[in-house]
Design a protein around this motif. Structure first.
Motif, PDB file in Angstrom:
ATOM      1  N   ALA A 134       0.988  -1.289   0.028  1.00 33.10           N
ATOM      2  CA  ALA A 134       0.047  -0.037   0.146  1.00 33.10           C
ATOM      3  C   ALA A 134       0.961   1.135   0.003  1.00 33.10           C
ATOM      4  O   ALA A 134       1.965   1.127   0.602  1.00 33.10           O
ATOM      5  CB  ALA A 134      -0.777   0.110   1.025  1.00 33.10           C
ATOM      6  N   PRO A 135       0.320   2.546  -0.460  1.00 32.25           N
ATOM      7  CA  PRO A 135       1.306   3.424  -0.531  1.00 32.25           C
ATOM      8  C   PRO A 135       1.830   3.691   0.956  1.00 32.25           C
ATOM      9  O   PRO A 135       1.078   3.686   1.937  1.00 32.25           O
ATOM     10  CB  PRO A 135       0.302   4.735  -1.085  1.00 32.25           C
ATOM     11  N   PHE A 136       3.291   4.282   0.929  1.00 32.18           N
ATOM     12  CA  PHE A 136       3.719   4.731   2.030  1.00 32.18           C
ATOM     13  C   PHE A 136       4.329   6.138   1.935  1.00 32.18           C
ATOM     14  O   PHE A 136       5.511   6.422   1.655  1.00 32.18           O
ATOM     15  CB  PHE A 136       4.912   3.596   2.474  1.00 32.18           C
ATOM     16  N   PRO A 137       3.429   7.240   1.806  1.00 32.94           N
ATOM     17  CA  PRO A 137       4.034   8.460   1.660  1.00 32.94           C
ATOM     18  C   PRO A 137       4.773   9.108   2.603  1.00 32.94           C
ATOM     19  O   PRO A 137       5.514   9.987   2.125  1.00 32.94           O
ATOM     20  CB  PRO A 137       2.626   9.454   1.476  1.00 32.94           C
ATOM     21  N   GLU A 138       4.740   8.592   3.962  1.00 35.46           N
ATOM     22  CA  GLU A 138       5.837   9.262   4.877  1.00 35.46           C
ATOM     23  C   GLU A 138       6.982   8.885   4.591  1.00 35.46           C
ATOM     24  O   GLU A 138       7.988   9.722   4.634  1.00 35.46           O
ATOM     25  CB  GLU A 138       5.317   8.440   6.332  1.00 35.46           C
ATOM     26  N   LEU A 139       7.392   7.729   3.801  1.00 35.37           N
ATOM     27  CA  LEU A 139       8.769   7.634   3.479  1.00 35.37           C
ATOM     28  C   LEU A 139       9.255   8.542   2.335  1.00 35.37           C
ATOM     29  O   LEU A 139      10.601   8.900   2.268  1.00 35.37           O
ATOM     30  CB  LEU A 139       8.851   6.191   2.842  1.00 35.37           C
ATOM     31  N   GLU A 140       8.380   9.026   1.592  1.00 32.71           N
ATOM     32  CA  GLU A 140       8.825  10.186   0.247  1.00 32.71           C
ATOM     33  C   GLU A 140       8.829  11.470   1.002  1.00 32.71           C
ATOM     34  O   GLU A 140       9.522  12.383   0.272  1.00 32.71           O
ATOM     35  CB  GLU A 140       7.589   9.999  -0.624  1.00 32.71           C
TER      36      GLU A 140
END
Length: 144
Positions: A134-140
């Motif tokens: 699933a998307p993990f925008p915190e890493l970006e």
């Protein structure tokens, strides 16, 4: 201190420096881990803070945590590692290289021991088989 005593101390320091540096640059296998200790015995608790623990570990793991793209993460699942069950979460991301370019997607596994992130595994293909990402925008959004 006399001249010969100073030389002896200097010689000892020169000989000890490579040993000290070897400790700093040892392999990941040299790093102490809860995985090998008796603390990892018994059933493992689900890592409730797996997202924030993973971010903290990846901030230290990546040479440049800024500019990560296409990050996704799988929820932790129990996997057998070394004959014991541990929770493992898989990551896919495209890191920024040291020259500023981006290369292919990387897959890494984060192993949790006693509910906390313990280490990042580079060769994650076997551990991450069948992972649902699933998307993990915190890493970006990581910064230095």
């Amino acid at each position: 201190m006399g001249r010969s005593a100073k030389r002896a101390v200097s010689l000892v320091l020169i000989l000890a420096l490579p040993l000290a540096l070897a400790g700093c640059f040892g392999s990941d296998r040299d790093r102490p881990s809860l995985m090998e200790g008796t603390q990892a015995g018994g059933p493992q608790p689900f890592p409730d803070n797996f997202r924030s623990d993973t971010l903290a570990l990846m901030r230290a793991y990546l040479n440049n945590p800024v500019g990560v793209r296409e990050a996704s993460m799988a929820e932790p699942v129990l996997r057998e590692i070394g004959g014991r069950q541990f929770f493992v979460s898989c990551l896919r991301f495209t890191p920024r290289e040291t020259d500023g370019s981006t290369k292919g997607v990387r897959e890494r596994a984060v192993i949790f021991v006693n509910g906390r992130a313990d280490r990042v595994v580079d060769r994650a293909a076997e551990l991450c088989t069948g992972a649902v990402y699933a998307p993990f925008p915190e890493l970006e959004k990581m910064t230095r």
